[in-house]
Enzyme design. Structure first.
Site, PDB file in Angstrom:
ATOM      1  N   HIS A 210       0.885  -1.089  -0.168  1.00 14.50           N
ATOM      2  CA  HIS A 210      -0.047   0.076   0.031  1.00 14.50           C
ATOM      3  C   HIS A 210       0.871   1.414   0.069  1.00 14.50           C
ATOM      4  CE1 HIS A 210      -2.461   2.960   2.364  1.00 14.50           C
ATOM      5  NE2 HIS A 210      -3.092   2.771   1.286  1.00 14.50           N
TER       6      HIS A 210
ATOM      7  N   GLU B 184       0.377  -0.580  -5.033  1.00 13.86           N
ATOM      8  CA  GLU B 184      -0.489   0.433  -5.121  1.00 13.86           C
ATOM      9  C   GLU B 184       0.244   1.899  -4.979  1.00 13.86           C
ATOM     10  OE1 GLU B 184      -3.928   2.788  -3.072  1.00 13.86           O
ATOM     11  OE2 GLU B 184      -1.921   2.685  -2.317  1.00 13.86           O
TER      12      GLU B 184
ATOM     13  N   ASP C 229      -0.286   6.187  -5.519  1.00 10.29           N
ATOM     14  CA  ASP C 229      -1.234   7.151  -5.840  1.00 10.29           C
ATOM     15  C   ASP C 229      -0.598   8.137  -6.823  1.00 10.29           C
ATOM     16  OD1 ASP C 229      -2.845   6.637  -3.270  1.00 10.29           O
ATOM     17  OD2 ASP C 229      -0.772   7.073  -2.294  1.00 10.29           O
TER      18      ASP C 229
ATOM     19  N   HIS D 177       0.419  10.936  -1.831  1.00 12.44           N
ATOM     20  CA  HIS D 177      -0.819  10.689  -1.026  1.00 12.44           C
ATOM     21  C   HIS D 177      -1.095  12.081  -0.551  1.00 12.44           C
ATOM     22  CE1 HIS D 177      -3.711   9.327   1.665  1.00 12.44           C
ATOM     23  NE2 HIS D 177      -3.760   8.193   1.281  1.00 12.44           N
TER      24      HIS D 177
ATOM     25  N   ASP E  80      -3.678   4.287  -7.915  1.00 16.13           N
ATOM     26  CA  ASP E  80      -4.742   4.842  -7.370  1.00 16.13           C
ATOM     27  C   ASP E  80      -4.814   6.409  -7.617  1.00 16.13           C
ATOM     28  OD1 ASP E  80      -6.600   6.082  -5.381  1.00 16.13           O
ATOM     29  OD2 ASP E  80      -5.697   5.332  -3.834  1.00 16.13           O
TER      30      ASP E  80
END
Length: 273
Positions: A5, A25, A27, A41, A85
């Site tokens: 993440h 993942e 951002d 993020h 994301d």
């Protein structure tokens, strides 16, 4: 799929893969003209994490390409799936198509190397707002126009807003998406969330007539919640601690039922028991 993440700095790619992640993942933030700008993020983010690591988007893509190109000195064979994301909340709805076009051009040049031995990972475009479904068409049309329709085989889709399953199905339909759908469900690790919608998504996946191919749950950092997610039948778990998920997968109860996906496992195919 063990999904690392918030992997937003190039150095974190190695860090997460070395802990057991076969997927990351990342951002993606956009500027006011809908150009992908940073892998960032920002605050607030998950408890226990530094929210402020970042790269310029295209620099990150180049680092990711190295990590997923066989023969490169930085190559990580285990890393097979990347979820972008897409932080489209900063955009107007009418910029979504444009954002998709610009994103596709950046990936084509800096990740796929214009189709010439670029990175091999499968890519999921994760969109937080159902109204931004035109981003998908902007992206897929651009790949076709640029002469690389074959790269669509590497592309999957996710709407990450925890919307009603029926509403997500509608957005997919409007976007012209049939297949290659990952359905996310989850919440920041600072809060608890039950598995009701995950079970609904799994039922849609297994019905044979739903829109979902794979289901993943985020953000899972504890052994107990990992077991609960596996018991619910998810395909992927997004985590800040890939080693925790790896440990649980090695427990007797799960070892015979689950294994870590490799490049040969098609992430768009629904797993049949």
């Amino acid at each position: 799929w063990i999904m690392g993440h918030m992997v937003n700095a190039i150095g974190q790619i190695d860090e997460f893969v070395n802990l057991g992640a076969n997927s990351i993942e990342t951002d993606v933030s956009f500027d006011s003209n809908a150009n992908p700008e940073y892998t960032y993020h920002g605050i607030p983010c998950d408890c226990g994490r530094n929210c402020k690591k970042w790269e310029n988007f295209n620099d990150f893509l180049k680092g990711l390409r190295s990590a997923t190109t066989p023969g490169d000195s930085k190559y990580k064979e285990k890393l097979v799936l990347v979820v972008f994301d897409l932080k489209t909340g900063s955009l107007y709805d009418n910029q979504a198509n444009d954002a998709g076009k610009k994103l596709a051009k950046n990936l084509l040049q800096h990740y796929w190397n214009n189709g010439n031995n670029g990175g091999r990972a499968y890519i999921v475009l994760s969109i937080p707002d159902l109204n931004h479904y035109p981003l998908i068409k902007g992206f897929t049309d651009t790949l076709k126009q640029e002469g690389h329709p074959e790269l669509l085989d590497k592309l999957g889709y996710d709407f990450s807003g925890n919307d009603a399953i029926g509403d997500v199905a509608n957005a997919c339909k409007k976007a012209g998406v049939s297949g290659h759908v990952w359905q996310s469900d989850g919440i920041t690790n600072c809060l608890l969330r039950g598995l009701t919608r995950v079970r609904e998504a799994v039922a849609n996946r297994d019905s044979g007539k739903g829109y979902i191919n794979k289901v993943y749950y985020w953000t899972v950092d504890k052994r107990a919640s990992t077991r609960d997610a596996l018991d619910a039948g998810v395909d992927g778990i997004m985590t800040n601690y890939p080693d925790v998920i790896t440990d649980v997968l090695n427990e007797a109860a799960y070892k015979s039922k689950f294994r870590v996906a490799t490049y040969d496992d098609n992430p768009w195919e629904t797993f049949k028991k």
